[in-house]
Design an enzyme around this catalytic site. Structure first.
Site, short mmCIF file in Angstrom:
data_model
loop_
_atom_site.label_atom_id
_atom_site.label_comp_id
_atom_site.label_asym_id
_atom_site.label_seq_id
_atom_site.Cartn_x
_atom_site.Cartn_y
_atom_site.Cartn_z
N ARG A 75 3.20 -9.94 4.11
CA ARG A 75 2.25 -10.58 3.19
C ARG A 75 2.64 -12.05 3.04
NH1 ARG A 75 -1.14 -6.98 0.85
NH2 ARG A 75 -0.41 -4.86 0.47
N THR A 135 -8.11 -2.27 5.99
CA THR A 135 -7.47 -1.97 4.71
C THR A 135 -7.89 -0.59 4.22
OG1 THR A 135 -7.37 -2.43 2.34
CG2 THR A 135 -9.23 -3.36 3.44
N ASP A 137 -8.29 -0.03 1.29
CA ASP A 137 -9.08 -0.26 0.06
C ASP A 137 -10.59 -0.38 0.31
OD1 ASP A 137 -6.72 -0.34 -1.38
OD2 ASP A 137 -6.49 -2.51 -1.17
N ARG A 172 -2.15 23.32 -15.97
CA ARG A 172 -1.72 22.01 -16.45
C ARG A 172 -2.76 20.93 -16.17
NH1 ARG A 172 4.13 21.95 -13.65
NH2 ARG A 172 5.35 22.89 -15.32
O1 F6P Z 1 -4.17 -3.47 0.12
C1 F6P Z 1 -3.67 -2.22 0.42
C2 F6P Z 1 -2.75 -1.73 -0.67
O2 F6P Z 1 -2.20 -0.49 -0.24
C3 F6P Z 1 -3.38 -1.56 -2.03
O3 F6P Z 1 -4.14 -0.40 -2.19
C4 F6P Z 1 -2.16 -1.59 -2.91
O4 F6P Z 1 -2.51 -1.99 -4.22
C5 F6P Z 1 -1.28 -2.59 -2.24
O5 F6P Z 1 -1.70 -2.63 -0.88
C6 F6P Z 1 0.19 -2.30 -2.29
O6 F6P Z 1 0.85 -3.37 -1.73
P1 F6P Z 1 2.34 -3.36 -1.17
O7 F6P Z 1 2.35 -2.61 0.12
O8 F6P Z 1 2.66 -4.79 -0.97
O9 F6P Z 1 3.19 -2.67 -2.19
#
Ligand code: F6P
Length: 358
Positions: A75, A135, A137, A172
């Site tokens: 990143r 992604t 997401d 639960r």
């Molecule tokens: O963008 C993909 C994702 O998995 C998101 O769903 C999540 O919030 C984020 O990346 C987690 O990021 P990292 O891998 O940097 O912890």
């Protein structure tokens, strides 16, 4: 000789290798020995630092089903791209310099939202960029679907399926926290597919009272258990009213490790029920891509190679109404594809009695 650089940036997901394979195989088919492909390590980090290597056709064989990315990823926040840090490196200039040094004709970028902002910046700086939307997401603007999403839905659904049996046996309440900080496509799809009773999304702020009511009425109906699919970015109605600064401060002061644990405490106090939390986390990005993602990655890969052949740069390949089309990076950059609160999936879920905590 055509020279193409390729990098994967941001969080990994299933289908990255399938897409890398798609681009490269299509390029070799088109240009034969007249193309050289350079694999850039760890996303923009490799382009900034000049960490790359010339790939061979065999590097792209046998990777269709492989999770992760053979190129590595990292990143590199867009907001830091123009900031000169302690190492005194001008990152944008360094990327341009290495692009020139490699004598690239084009750069293929596989990434999500942050990645696309930098891809657009590089395109504006004169590099010939073509991108692919990846992604779990599914929140990249301009495409109906990103690769990685359906594979992650499978994983998260499997978690919900497994939790279902334990929840039934013990009677639960279970919370399963599903990835998605700002956008809730993944918890929405997995929640529906996994038969969740309550789905909480960042797009629909929740009230604990409303969730408690749903659980109580399930109890009254004689249902022994309840399952909540909760987006990691779910937020309460009170939080939704806060400014960005107030929200950050409130979350920083939260003692629980994540929203699910806070909810478990709050719902437990309200209903007196026993609540368990499961957080599958990065499991959701792992493993082999599902068949749908293998097909989509391959289609995106072939389409990206076609854009390179046509010198149609500055575009992301996208899926729109079943067809693969180019979408200008300038349109994609900086936008998020959130879940419309009146989308058909939510309406159908509500019609069968799934609650959204609102
Ligand atoms: O963008 C993909 C994702 O998995 C998101 O769903 C999540 O919030 C984020 O990346 C987690 O990021 P990292 O891998 O940097 O912890």
């Amino acid at each position: 000789m055509k020279r193409v650089g390729i990098l994967t940036s941001g969080g990994d997901c299933q289908g990255l290798n399938a897409a890398i394979r798609g681009v490269s195989k299509a390029l070799y088919e088109e240009f034969g020995n007249d193309v050289e492909i350079y694999g850039i390590a760890d996303g923009y980090r490799g382009l900034i630092e000049g960490d790359y290597k010339k790939m061979k056709p065999e590097n792209f064989s046998g990777i269709l089903t492989l999770g992760g990315t053979i190129l590595g990823t990292s990143r590199q926040p867009f907001k830091m791209m123009r900031v000169i840090e302690e190492d005194s490196v001008d990152k944008v200039q360094a990327m341009k310099d290495h692009y020139k040094k490699m004598r690239l004709d084009s750069l293929v970028v596989l990434g999500g939202n942050g990645t696309h902002k930098t891809a657009n910046l590089l395109s504006e700086e004169g590099l010939n960029v073509v991108s692919l939307p990846k992604t779990i997401d599914n929140d990249v603007w301009g495409t109906d679907m990103t690769f990685g999403f359906h594979s992650a839905v499978e994983v998260a659904t499997n978690v919900l399926d497994c939790i279902h049996t334990t929840a039934t046996s013990h009677g639960r309440v279970f919370i399963v926290e599903i990835m998605g900080h700002k956008v809730g496509w993944l918890p929405l799809y997995a929640g529906i597919a996994g038969g969740a009773d309550v789905i909480l999304l960042p797009e629909i702020p929740y009230s604990v009272n409303s969730i408690a009511k749903t659980l109580e009425s399930r109890n009254k109906e004689g249902k022994r258990f309840s399952i909540l699919a909760v987006a990691e970015g779910a937020l309460s109605k009170q939080e939704a009213k806060m400014s960005k600064k107030e929200f950050k401060a409130a979350r920083a002061a939260m003692t629980e490790p994540s929203i699910s644990y806070r909810l478990a405490k709050e719902i437990g106090e309200k209903t007196g029920q026993e609540i368990r939390v499961t957080v599958p986390g990065h499991f959701q990005r792992g493993g082999s891509p599902c068949a749908y993602d293998r097909v989509l990655s391959t289609r995106f890969g072939a389409a990206a190679a076609k854009l390179i052949k046509e010198k149609n740069y500055g575009n992301m390949v996208a899926l729109q109404n079943g067809a693969i089309v180019p979408v200008p990076l300038s349109q994609v950059a900086g936008k998020l594809k959130t879940v419309p609160t009146d989308c058909e999936e939510i309406l159908a879920a509500r019609e069968i009695g799934i609650a959204f905590g609102d």
